[in-house]
Structures are given as C-alpha cells and as structure tokens.
Design an enzyme around this catalytic site. Structure first.
Site, short mmCIF file in Angstrom:
data_model
loop_
_atom_site.label_atom_id
_atom_site.label_comp_id
_atom_site.label_asym_id
_atom_site.label_seq_id
_atom_site.Cartn_x
_atom_site.Cartn_y
_atom_site.Cartn_z
N GLY A 92 51.95 34.28 49.35
CA GLY A 92 50.56 34.71 49.49
C GLY A 92 49.53 33.75 48.94
N GLN A 93 49.97 32.57 48.47
CA GLN A 93 48.99 31.61 47.95
C GLN A 93 48.20 31.00 49.10
OE1 GLN A 93 50.57 28.48 45.42
NE2 GLN A 93 48.51 27.80 44.84
N SER A 94 46.88 31.04 48.98
CA SER A 94 46.02 30.47 50.03
C SER A 94 45.16 29.33 49.51
CB SER A 94 45.13 31.55 50.65
OG SER A 94 44.33 32.15 49.66
N HIS A 99 45.95 29.47 39.92
CA HIS A 99 45.05 30.49 39.40
C HIS A 99 45.82 31.75 39.12
CE1 HIS A 99 45.13 30.60 43.78
NE2 HIS A 99 44.99 31.92 43.70
N LEU A 100 45.35 32.49 38.12
CA LEU A 100 45.88 33.81 37.81
C LEU A 100 44.92 34.84 38.38
CD1 LEU A 100 47.39 32.06 35.70
CD2 LEU A 100 46.95 33.84 34.01
N HIS A 101 45.46 35.81 39.11
CA HIS A 101 44.65 36.96 39.49
C HIS A 101 44.72 37.97 38.35
CE1 HIS A 101 44.46 36.19 43.97
NE2 HIS A 101 45.51 35.44 43.66
P1 5GP Z 1 45.61 33.15 46.53
O1 5GP Z 1 45.72 33.80 47.89
O2 5GP Z 1 45.65 31.64 46.65
O3 5GP Z 1 46.59 33.67 45.52
O4 5GP Z 1 44.20 33.56 45.96
C1 5GP Z 1 43.02 32.96 46.39
C2 5GP Z 1 41.92 33.95 46.15
O5 5GP Z 1 40.69 33.28 46.29
C3 5GP Z 1 41.91 35.11 47.16
O6 5GP Z 1 42.09 36.34 46.47
C4 5GP Z 1 40.53 35.01 47.80
O7 5GP Z 1 39.93 36.26 48.03
C5 5GP Z 1 39.75 34.17 46.82
N1 5GP Z 1 38.71 33.39 47.43
C6 5GP Z 1 38.75 32.72 48.62
N2 5GP Z 1 37.59 32.09 48.86
C7 5GP Z 1 36.80 32.37 47.79
C8 5GP Z 1 35.45 31.97 47.46
O8 5GP Z 1 34.77 31.23 48.18
N3 5GP Z 1 34.94 32.45 46.29
C9 5GP Z 1 35.68 33.25 45.46
N4 5GP Z 1 35.08 33.66 44.34
N5 5GP Z 1 36.95 33.63 45.74
C10 5GP Z 1 37.49 33.18 46.89
#
Ligand code: 5GP
Length: 113
Positions: A92-94, A99-101
């Site tokens: 699920g990493q995008s 980063h930590l959620h």
């Molecule tokens: P991942 O999917 O990599 O674990 O988490 C990336 C997170 O970044 C996602 O939850 C997504 O909603 C958030 N995100 C994506 N684009 C932006 C942005 O432009 N600003 C902020 N504050 N969060 C973002």
C-alpha cells in the site's frame, strides 16, 4: 533523482497542514484521512522505504516513534492510536519517502486489511 511529494512539503515548496516540526522530522495531516486523526510522521532524511533504512538511521527511526508519543499526548488522543508503515507498493505504499501513519479517533479493527 526526482523529488518526492514529501520532500517538497519538507522544503515548503507545496503546502501541508503541519502539526509539528523539528530538525529531524515533520508531522502533517494526511490529505485523505482514514480516521478522525490521521497524521503522517515523516523523517527529513530521504529514506524511500523502511526496508532501505540501515544502522546509521537508528536514531532517526527511534525519533519518529518518540514523536508519535509526544504528538499523541499533545493532541490528547487518550493513549489510543495506531502506527502503520506501508513498506512497498504491494503493502500500500504510494509515496516512496518513509513515513509513519498515526491514526486515532475511531475503533481500529484488527487485523488491518
Ligand atoms: P502511503 O500510501 O505511501 O503509505 O501513504 C501516503 C499518504 O500520503 C496517503 O495516505 C495519502 O493520502 C497521503 N498524501 C498523498 N498526497 C498528499 C498530499 O499532497 N498532502 C498530504 N498531506 N498527504 C498526501
């Protein structure tokens, strides 16, 4: 190398709702929150994925966890939150900047999907 979204946020080239910042990390609100409180705790050092971190990153990784605790107290999250690290696209990493959620404010089911 192309800058990630989070590098641009760290440099303030693009805006974000910043909750906390120090020399090592920044904490922002997730733009697409999956819980009433959904924050992203981001190291300023570019580490694409947790599995890319190495021994020299030990202090940074520890710092992120301590920031999570500090923020939870500041926001009075009632000692109730979950930390998630998505490592790799299939998990699920995008955004490929570690980063930590931090999620809180609703019942968090187990196991996560
Ligand atoms: P991942 O999917 O990599 O674990 O988490 C990336 C997170 O970044 C996602 O939850 C997504 O909603 C958030 N995100 C994506 N684009 C932006 C942005 O432009 N600003 C902020 N504050 N969060 C973002």
């Amino acid at each position: 190398m192309t800058e990630t979204l989070f590098e641009k946020i760290i440099k303030k080239d693009i805006p974000a709702d910043i909750i906390y910042e120090d020399d090592i990390s920044i904490v922002i609100k997730d733009i697409n929150p999956q819980a009433p409180t959904h924050l992203l705790i981001i190291p300023k050092k570019v580490i694409p994925k947790l599995s890319d971190a190495n021994q020299e990153d030990q202090a940074i990784l520890g710092h992120l966890m301590l920031v999570a605790g500090k923020i939870s107290r500041q926001l009075e999250l009632d000692d109730t939150f979950r930390l998630i690290v998505n490592n790799g696209a299939k998990a699920g990493q995008s955004v490929f900047h570690l980063h930590l959620h931090l999620m809180s404010g609703r019942v968090l089911n187990w196991p996560p999907g």
